[in-house]
Every structure is written in structure tokens, then in C-alpha cells.
Design a protein around this motif. Structure first.
Motif, short mmCIF file in Angstrom:
data_model
loop_
_atom_site.label_atom_id
_atom_site.label_comp_id
_atom_site.label_asym_id
_atom_site.label_seq_id
_atom_site.Cartn_x
_atom_site.Cartn_y
_atom_site.Cartn_z
N SER A 597 11.95 21.20 -23.81
CA SER A 597 12.77 20.10 -24.31
C SER A 597 12.52 18.84 -23.48
O SER A 597 12.02 18.91 -22.34
CB SER A 597 14.25 20.47 -24.24
OG SER A 597 14.66 20.61 -22.88
N LEU A 598 12.87 17.68 -24.05
CA LEU A 598 12.75 16.43 -23.32
C LEU A 598 13.64 16.47 -22.07
O LEU A 598 13.23 15.97 -21.00
CB LEU A 598 13.15 15.26 -24.21
CG LEU A 598 13.23 13.88 -23.53
CD1 LEU A 598 11.87 13.47 -22.98
CD2 LEU A 598 13.75 12.83 -24.50
N GLU A 599 14.82 17.06 -22.19
CA GLU A 599 15.73 17.12 -21.06
C GLU A 599 15.11 17.87 -19.88
O GLU A 599 15.22 17.44 -18.72
CB GLU A 599 17.04 17.79 -21.47
CG GLU A 599 17.90 16.99 -22.44
CD GLU A 599 17.32 16.95 -23.85
OE1 GLU A 599 17.66 16.02 -24.59
OE2 GLU A 599 16.51 17.86 -24.19
N GLN A 602 12.46 15.79 -18.17
CA GLN A 602 13.06 14.78 -17.31
C GLN A 602 13.58 15.41 -16.01
O GLN A 602 13.47 14.81 -14.94
CB GLN A 602 14.20 14.08 -18.04
CG GLN A 602 13.80 13.53 -19.41
CD GLN A 602 13.50 12.05 -19.41
OE1 GLN A 602 14.40 11.24 -19.44
NE2 GLN A 602 12.24 11.69 -19.40
N MET A 619 9.86 8.78 -16.56
CA MET A 619 10.83 9.28 -17.53
C MET A 619 10.83 8.44 -18.80
O MET A 619 10.99 8.98 -19.91
CB MET A 619 12.22 9.30 -16.91
CG MET A 619 12.36 10.34 -15.78
SD MET A 619 13.90 10.21 -14.84
CE MET A 619 15.06 10.73 -16.08
N GLU A 620 10.61 7.14 -18.68
CA GLU A 620 10.52 6.30 -19.87
C GLU A 620 9.28 6.66 -20.68
O GLU A 620 9.31 6.69 -21.92
CB GLU A 620 10.47 4.83 -19.46
CG GLU A 620 10.33 3.85 -20.62
CD GLU A 620 11.46 3.96 -21.63
OE1 GLU A 620 11.21 3.72 -22.83
OE2 GLU A 620 12.60 4.30 -21.23
N GLN A 622 7.89 9.60 -20.83
CA GLN A 622 8.17 10.87 -21.48
C GLN A 622 9.02 10.68 -22.73
O GLN A 622 8.80 11.32 -23.76
CB GLN A 622 8.87 11.82 -20.51
CG GLN A 622 7.97 12.36 -19.41
CD GLN A 622 8.71 13.29 -18.48
OE1 GLN A 622 9.94 13.23 -18.36
NE2 GLN A 622 7.98 14.17 -17.82
N ARG A 623 10.02 9.80 -22.64
CA ARG A 623 10.87 9.55 -23.82
C ARG A 623 10.06 8.96 -24.96
O ARG A 623 10.33 9.23 -26.14
CB ARG A 623 12.02 8.62 -23.43
CG ARG A 623 13.15 9.30 -22.68
CD ARG A 623 14.36 8.40 -22.55
NE ARG A 623 14.10 7.31 -21.62
CZ ARG A 623 14.38 7.35 -20.32
NH1 ARG A 623 14.91 8.44 -19.80
NH2 ARG A 623 14.13 6.31 -19.55
N LYS A 624 9.05 8.16 -24.63
CA LYS A 624 8.21 7.54 -25.65
C LYS A 624 7.25 8.55 -26.28
O LYS A 624 7.09 8.59 -27.50
CB LYS A 624 7.43 6.38 -25.04
CG LYS A 624 6.47 5.71 -26.01
CD LYS A 624 5.66 4.63 -25.32
CE LYS A 624 4.62 4.02 -26.27
NZ LYS A 624 3.79 2.99 -25.59
N PRO A 627 9.67 12.44 -27.63
CA PRO A 627 11.10 12.19 -27.91
C PRO A 627 11.89 13.45 -28.21
O PRO A 627 13.09 13.51 -27.96
CB PRO A 627 11.05 11.24 -29.11
CG PRO A 627 9.71 11.46 -29.73
CD PRO A 627 8.79 11.77 -28.60
N THR A 628 11.24 14.46 -28.75
CA THR A 628 11.92 15.73 -29.04
C THR A 628 11.37 16.87 -28.20
O THR A 628 11.54 18.04 -28.54
CB THR A 628 11.78 16.08 -30.53
OG1 THR A 628 10.37 16.19 -30.86
CG2 THR A 628 12.41 15.02 -31.41
#
Length: 903
Positions: A597-599, A602, A619-620, A622-624, A627-628
């Protein structure tokens, strides 16, 4: 004086005779993933065992409806390892065993965390080679790194210097015991066919004895010596580093850079000009330089007019001799240059010619020493000195090169230090000659030139490091009788350790028991598996590791450590960027295999050693990019995706979407298997042998030929180590051929060639059905073609009808209607026409109930688009100089376009 010494061979309590290669004991992994679930490790292990036992014991149960990596892959490796399939001894007991050995060793990974996708590529490629050449041996090893220091600083707020040496080593061994086993589990998850009984760690007692033996032998032969010389010094590590660990950063002028250990950015790319008054004269000498050399300036070199005079340092008040030397270009700048023997390689050589002393003003930690004068605080750091000096002279921007450690990002300072060196000139010549004589092959071959250029210009290798973790140099300083050096001590053990690449350079033979197994040459691993068959590694290690293995292996064993070197490209992210934790694009192979998972991604960043600013950037990113999170892809899909890239060309830009596509391919194979088992049903008839099996129908002959061609293509690609060709051939065969029919083992090239027309006819027929909006209807179809094409279509008539979803196939040959009397009638009026090539057209008879008006409207739109294109082609073809100026192959292409586009 310094003397080298061998470690005594000993028998450890409770153990047999000490071996040179020890496996790491299996301990429960302390992976950070334990935080991702409230279940205990024992509960997870119990559930996993139950699931694996269920899979292995219940193979008769229905297969899942779709491919599941966990279902397919979860238990095989444990069974392979349990059965001993990775050990050469297992294969020697087989009736079909051969007296042939294929051996290699994997590059020892660092015990600093988890493996990344670059390691996964190495494992994938090497495992492909191993499985092709079984029986074999492939040993694994681990070596060390000082990343533990950063973790101690983050978790406890302590530096290495806050511990005693033994306390620090205790912390490193704790880290190694945790991470070493975690890396082993990663290798297992990647499916690596490793002989775990021969696993070793480069800090194991046996391997350490091999390192000591190598050092002593090289000392005895005069190749290792200790000397004071300028070395590349890392103030962050407080240690010398290798020349090839240094990058040159080009600066166009004033540049602000982040430097480890400094909170704010530091200015580089500027120079300072100062005037030095000539002692006893009215004149002065102007010199431009950077801050550090200015403070340790000991002499100046200028023209004959000032030769022999002295000038006074404006800050330290020290008198500096002025010398004349041919190296000075009197037409350049002021005609004078500073001489800093302890901070510049060229100046160091010049100082030896003129017997100049060597003054050092930079401490090992980057602070200024008392030698720089009373005006500057003793422990003021080097780089903030620039602004202070700017107040005392003129300042200007300048284009320059800055030496930077590519590992730590630290600015490298040339400092004068006593170090241990290994002479490389003669060993390098032998390494070059081995390639030129064909004894050693480097693949891709364009690296041969790189190999020669680097080895031809290599210098002596500084092998000592001022660290605590590593093989301590086996040298003692002893006091000689009547020695004038009162500092010498009878029991002083050299505190330095060897460069990690020194011990790694011994790996191909030290892991097999060198030198102890030389006493029993007929029964040892060293006799059976050395030299290795091949070395496969990343192209970035050609100098760090490959060249040094060749030099040390040849020198210490008299043999090349391997016969071939296969270098693969570097793995980058989908944007082509180098994998970096600070960019957030370093991917754990296990996260691709199992999904994450993204969580959790992170959380891993926060658990790492990045500073807060770098954590935010990572972390930014990774979110890009995720995202899922990362979906579960499985080991087979990951390995297939990695091998699908051309590893002998440019760097590999890998994206998770590519790996996911390979999982879809795995599902394609899974569905083919389910379909085949469904067709066979409960049939228990034994499968016939290859000799008893023959292809009956034309379709069987075609698929057999396709299989044969695929096998040949794969074999040729394997020989050339072009694994991307292998994966492409397998994908093409399975998806485009096998999934339509089934598989056997013969070669019929004429059937394979003819079936190309059949495939195109089927494609056009399906396209016509699609245009008509047909789903369940099976219309009749006419093929208007040449006599040769008619024979092929009649031969494969069953395949055309089944795969084209038509009720009947009629053949019409306008040129020779008498050949096919049964199907010689022309197609009916109003049929939908599709073009296969310039001699073959398909006419699909539209059944009643179809919306003719809609179809006519669609065809009119297509015609309106095609007519302008046709007119443009005809205009070009009918030009006066078309035949004279346009090449024949282009004219042929144009003719084909006209035939396909026209009526």
C-alpha cells in the motif's frame, strides 16, 4: 617498521575444523514489515505453512479461475531447497548427469538494508543462466558498509566516535544478523537457484583468513607497501576513499551546494586573489586560488626575476620561498602560481623536485588546524572560511571542477596521509592481455575498449580505510633495536581496515576455500568450480569489482577467475532517473512481488536514514507515482519484465505497469492450462513419447513448426545472452500461436510460411465482421485470389472457417477458374469487401436483417478518407521522373499501397 602477519588457523569450540565459507545462521527476520499487520510473526508463519501444505497436498482440486502469484509461487522454492535441487551433488546422483560444470557467484550485496530492482535484475539474469546450465553451483555472499553510523545517529543521537571500537562493531554485527537474513529471504523470494550450503559472508572467520593470506602474500611479493601520499579524503567519513569512488562535478561559476555535516549550503566556484609582498623589496606577487590552498600555501613558483626571493604570507606572516619551474606558463594570468604540496597532486610532484616541506592545515574532520595561523579559530570548519578570506582580497567567479564522493555527496579533499597501497601496473597489463588474447571475453564487446583504457592508466590502489567495520589490516608496528623513533610500539596493531573491494576482489576463489583447500586439490570446491564459468554483474562494477577480481585472481591463483564477463545495464525508474532513496523511486522487489500500500511505502521512508527534507521529497514522489500503492505482480512477472529489456544496450527504464503487463501474460498461460486440462478431462491415457507422436492435420504441422522455430530462436538468443529476444519469442509464440491451437515438436517451414497468409485472411475476416456489427452470425465468405493462394486456403480451410467465424469458404480464381470447379463461382453482388493484399480480396456475404444503410454510410466515410490518399499516391506515381528518381523498393511499396487502396 611495519610487518604483516597471518592469523593462526584454529579449531573453534564446539565446531569442526574451521572452513573458509560459512552460511549465516537462520534467524527470524526483523523486517520492518512486521508493523504492517497486528498478527504476530508466529501466527503469520503458521498460516503460511498451512496454506503451503494445502497447495502441495491438494493439487487435484480445481484451479483458481485466474492466475494468482501467491497460489502458484508460494511453496515451490521451499520444496526445491528441501529436495537439494540447487546443490551440484544432487545432480551427480542422477542417471542422466553429465561430467560438466557451470559455476558463477553473485555480486555480494551490502548488509545495509534490502535489495532493490538492480539486484533483482542481476538475480533474474543469473538464474536464467543457471537453470539453463544445471547442474551448477551459484554461491551467494554479503559484504559490508558503514550505513549503520547514520542509523545510530538517527535512533540514538550518537556518532561512531561515541562508542569504543568493540561497542561499535557489536552494533554492526547486530545489524548484519538482522539484515543479512532479510536479504537471504529476498533472494529466495526472487527464485534464485543458489546453493545455500555454500553461502558465505566476507566477514566470516574463514573468509577473513583468506583476506589475511592474500595481504601477506602480496606484501611478501612487494606489491603492497605503505607510504605517505596524497589521497582522496572524505571529511564526512574521516577516511580515504578510492579514486573510482570520486566524481568530478563541473561548475560554471558561483554555486551553492549542500555538503554533509553543514546545515546551510556552501559556496563553490569562486577564487580569491591576494598580493604577497616580496621580502626586502618593494614588489609583490599576486596569486589567485581557492580558500584552502591559500591557507596552506608554502611556496610560489614564478619567473627567473623573482627566483630565490621570499614573500610573506599576509595572514600567517610565514616567509614563502619563490622558485622557478618549467611548469609555470608565464603568459597565463599573473605568471605566478601557488604551490600547495599537501593539497594538490601536481604541486606534490613539484615539491619533491624542489625539496619543499609539506604543510597541512585541514584536519581529517574538515576543521582547520593551528598551522593556518592565530587569526582563525582552530576548529573552524573549512568551507565557511571563504567569506572570511573575501574581506582580505578580491573575489571572482571561475569555471572549475569539484571532486565529490558519489556515495556520500561529500566534497573530497586531497590530503597527505600515510596509507597502504597495492601496485597495479603489472597486474593491469596482464588483465589487458587476457582480453586481447581471447582468454577473457567481455560482453558487450564495446566495453573491451573501456577496459583497456582504464587499466592502461590505472594508478596504485589505496587499499586502507580509516573505518572500524571491515577486515583490519594484518600489520603490526614493531620497535627495532636502537630505534630513534620513540613513538614506535612493540604491540601496536594497525587500526585501519582494508577497502571493501579488496576482500570482494577475492570472492571467486576465497568463497571456495582458498587457500586452505589447496592442500586437497582433488576433492575440493576450488578444484571443481574455479575458475567460474562466467561473471554476470552491472556495468557500473567493471572497475570497482570486475577488474580487481581479474587482477587479484590472476596474481594469487595463477588463473583468471572466470572466462566471460557479462555486463548488464543499470535499472532506472520510468522517467530514466537513477534509483535514489532521496527521490523516492527505490523499489523493494518484495513490494512488487507481494504488493504494498501507499501507506506502507511512506512508512518505509520514515523508517529509513533520510533527513526530514529528503523524506518530504521522497514521499511526495511516491504519492505521485504510486497513488494506490503497488499491485501484487509475483516473482515470475517481475523476472520476465526485467529480462524483456535489452540489457546490453542503454539503461533500463522500468515501470510497474510493465511488470503488471507481464502478470497479464502469466494469466494468459494460466488460462491456456485450464483450457487444456478441461479438454483432457478425466482421460488417464499415458502421454506418448516424442518418437511415437506425429502431427496429423495441417494445423498440427503448423504449430509444431512454430514451436520448432521458437526453440531455435531462443537457443540462438541464449548463446548471445540476448534474453530480451528470448522473452519476445516466447511471448509471441504463446500469445499469437499456441493459445489458438496446441503444441508438439516438429519443423515444417513450408506450413509455417503458408500460414502467414491464413492469419492475415482470418484478421481481415474478423475485421469485416466487426464493421458489420456481427457477434453470433456466421456468414459465408468468398476469397478472390491467385491459384497459389487458393491452394493454401483450401489446405487450411478448417482453420479459416473456425477462427474467422464463417459458415463456409468459397474460392474464386479469375485467372484459372478451371482449377477449382467446386468453388469457382464469383462472389454475390452487395458483399462487404476486405483487402488482404494486391492479389487477394475477401467478400463477406451480408445476411438479411443487416442494416445496409448504416453499413453503406460507414463505407462511404471510409471511401472519403481513402480517395484523397489514393489521389496523392497516384499523383506521385504518375510524375515524369518517378521511374528514374525513386528507388525500386520504394516503387514496389507504392504499388502495393495503390493495389490495397484502389478498387
Amino acid at each position: 617498521m611495519w610487518r604483516s602477519g597471518r592469523a593462526l588457523s584454529c579449531r573453534l569450540p564446539g565446531e569442526g575444523a574451521a572452513r573458509l565459507c560459512f552460511g549465516i545462521p537462520h534467524r527470524p527476520s526483523s523486517s520492518s514489515q512486521s508493523n504492517s499487520s497486528p498478527r504476530t510473526k508466529a501466527e503469520k508463519l503458521r498460516r503460511r505453512r498451512e496454506r503451503e501444505e494445502a497447495i502441495l497436498s491438494n493439487t487435484s482440486s480445481p484451479l483458481p479461475s485466474s492466475y494468482s502469484p501467491e497460489y502458484v509461487e508460494s511453496s515451490w522454492y521451499q520444496w526445491w531447497e528441501k529436495e537439494g535441487f540447487f546443490r551440484p551433488e544432487q545432480h551427480e546422483r542422477l542417471s542422466h548427469s553429465v561430467d560438466q560444470t557451470f559455476s558463477l557467484c553473485i555480486p555480494p550485496p551490502n548488509v545495509t538494508g534490502t535489495l532493490h530492482l538492480g539486484h533483482a535484475l542481476t538475480v533474474a539474469v543469473e538464474d536464467v543462466l543457471v537453470r539453463r546450465y544445471l547442474p551448477t553451483t551459484c554461491a551467494v555472499g554479503l559484504f559490508k558498509k558503514t550505513v549503520v553510523e547514520r542509523r545510530l545517529l538517527k535512533e540514538r543521537g550518537k556518532h561512531r566516535q561515541d562508542f569504543t571500537r568493540q561497542e561499535f562493531l557489536h552494533e554492526v554485527w547486530k545489524w548484519k544478523n538482522e539484515r543479512g537474513e532479510e536479504i537471504y529471504q529476498q533472494l529466495r523470494a526472487l527464485g534464485a537457484s543458489l546453493d545455500w550450503s555454500r553461502a558465505c559472508f566476507t566477514m566470516d572467520p574463514g573468509f577473513s583468513r583468506a583476506v589475511t593470506e592474500a595481504f601477506v602474500r602480496l606484501c611478501d611479493s612487494g606489491l603492497i607497501y605503505r607510504s605517505e601520499a596524497l589521497v582522496n579524503w572524505s571529511c564526512a567519513l574521516e577516511s580515504a576513499i578510492s579514486d573510482i569512488e570520486v566524481d568530478s562535478k563541473e561548475l560554471s561559476g558561483q554555486t551553492m551546494l549542500s555538503v554533509p555535516g553543514y546545515e546551510n549550503k556552501v559556496e563553490f566556484g569562486t577564487m580569491l586573489t591576494f598580493a604577497y609582498p616580496i621580502e626586502g623589496h618593494d614588489g609583490e606577487v599576486a596569486v589567485s586560488t581557492t580558500p584552502a590552498p591559500l591557507l596552506q600555501l608554502f611556496s610560489m613558483s614564478g619567473g627567473q626575476a623573482v627566483h630565490g626571493k621570499q614573500c610573506r604570507h599576509p595572514f600567517t606572516n610565514r616567509l614563502l620561498p619563490i622558485i622557478a619551474d618549467s611548469m609555470v606558463d608565464m603568459e597565463l594570468g599573473t605568471g605566478a602560481v601557488k604551490v600547495t604540496p599537501a593539497h594538490d597532486h601536481t604541486d606534490f610532484l613539484l615539491s619533491q623536485r624542489h625539496s619543499l616541506p609539506h604543510l597541512t592545515v585541514i584536519g581529517g574532520d574538515g576543521t582547520m588546524t593551528p598551522s593556518c595561523g592565530q587569526w582563525l579559530q582552530v576548529h573552524e570548519h573549512l568551507y565557511p572560511v571563504g567569506p572570511v578570506l573575501s574581506d582580505r582580497g578580491s573575489r571572482f567567479d571561475v569555471s572549475s571542477s569539484l571532486l565529490v564522493s558519489f556515495r556520500s555527496g561529500d566534497i573530497i579533499e586531497p590530503l597527505l596521509k600515510k596509507q597502504w597501497f597495492l601496485r597495479c601496473d603489472e597486474m593491469a597489463k596482464k588483465a589487458i592481455q587476457a582480453v586481447e588474447d581471447g582468454q577473457l571475453e567481455i560482453i558487450p564487446h564495446h566495453y573491451t575498449k573501456t577496459w583497456k583504457n582504464w587499466l592502461s592508466n590505472t594508478s596504485d590502489w589505496c587499499i586502507s580505510r580509516q573505518l572500524w567495520w571491515g577486515h583490519q589490516i594484518p600489520a603490526y608496528r614493531v620497535e627495532l633495536p636502537n630505534s630513534a623513533d620513540k613513538q614506535e610500539n612493540t604491540n601496536y596493531y594497525n587500526p585501519d581496515v582494508l577497502d571493501t573491494w579488496f576482500s570482494s576482489g577475492l570472492f571467486p576463489f576465497a568463497m571456495l576455500g582458498w587457500p586452505e583447500q589447496l592442500d586437497f586439490p582433488q576433492t575440493t570446491d576450488l578444484q571443481r568450480f574455479y575458475p567460474n564459468s562466467i561473471l554476470e554483474t552491472g556495468s557500473d562494477l567493471i572497475f570497482f569489482w570486475v577488474a580487481r577480481m581479474v587482477m587479484l585472481g590472476t596474481e594469487l591463483t595463477g588463473k583468471l577467475p572466470f572466462r566471460q564477463v557479462l555486463l548488464h545495464s543499470l535499472v532506472r525508474d520510468k522517467y530514466g532517473r537513477k534509483m535514489s532513496k532521496s527521490l523516492g523511486n527505490v523499489i523493494d522487489p518484495l513490494d512488487v512481488i507481494h504488493g504494498v500500500s501507499l501507506e506502507r511505502l511512506q512508512e518505509k521512508v520514515k523508517e529509513g536514514n533520510l533527513d526530514p527534507r529528503e523524506q518530504l521529497v521522497a514521499m511526495e514522489a511516491q504519492r505521485k507515482d504510486f497513488p494506490t500503492g503497488i499491485p501484487q505482480c509475483g516473482t515470475d512477472a517481475l523476472r520476465f519484465a526485467l529480462c524483456s529489456h535489452k540489457m546490453q544496450g542503454e539503461d533500463i527504464s522500468l515501470s510497474i505497469s510493465q511488470v503488471l503487463s507481464c502478470r497479464y501474460f502469466c494469466n494468459k498461460m494460466w488460462q491456456a492450462l485450464r483450457f487444456t486440462l478441461g479438454v483432457l478431462g478425466a482421460n488417464t491415457t499415458p502421454v506418448a513419447t516424442l518418437e511415437e507422436t506425429c502431427a496429423v492435420s495441417s494445423m498440427e504441422r503448423w504449430i509444431c513448426s512454430r514451436l520448432y522455430s521458437t526453440v531455435v530462436q531462443c537457443e540462438q538468443a541464449f548463446e548471445a545472452y540476448e534474453l530480451h529476444t528470448v522473452t519476445s519469442a516466447l511471448y509471441s509464440f504463446w500469445v499469437h500461436s499456441l493459445c489458438d491451437v496446441y503444441m508438439a515438436h516438429w519443423h515444417f517451414p513450408e506450413e509455417e510460411r503458408d500460414f502467414l497468409l491464413v492469419q492475415e485472411v482470418i484478421r481481415v475476416a474478423r475485421s469485416l465482421r466487426s464493421h458489420c456489427g456481427m457477434t453470433k452470425e456466421k456468414p459465408a465468405m468468398w476469397a478472390v485470389c491467385s491459384p497459389g493462394q487458393a491452394q493454401i486456403l483450401l489446405h487450411f480451410g478448417s482453420a479459416v472457417r473456425t477462427l474467422g467465424r464463417i459458415s463456409s469458404l468459397h474460392i474464386h480464381c479469375p485467372q484459372r477458374a478451371d482449377l477449382f470447379s467446386v468453388h469457382s463461382t464469383p462472389p454475390p453482388e452487395g458483399s462487404l469487401i476486405g483487402v488482404v493484399d494486391h492479389t487477394c480480396q475477401l467478400h463477406l456475404h451480408i445476411q438479411s436483417g443487416m442494416n445496409i444503410e448504416n453499413q453503406m454510410a460507414q463505407l462511404s466515410q471510409r471511401r472519403d478518407k481513402l480517395v484523397p490518399k489514393l489521389e496523392k499516391i497516384l499523383c506521385r506515381v504518375q510524375s515524369p521522373d518517378y521511374l528514374t528518381k525513386v528507388p525500386a523498393h520504394v516503387r514496389q511499396q507504392m504499388d502495393t499501397k495503390v493495389s490495397s487502396t484502389g478498387p
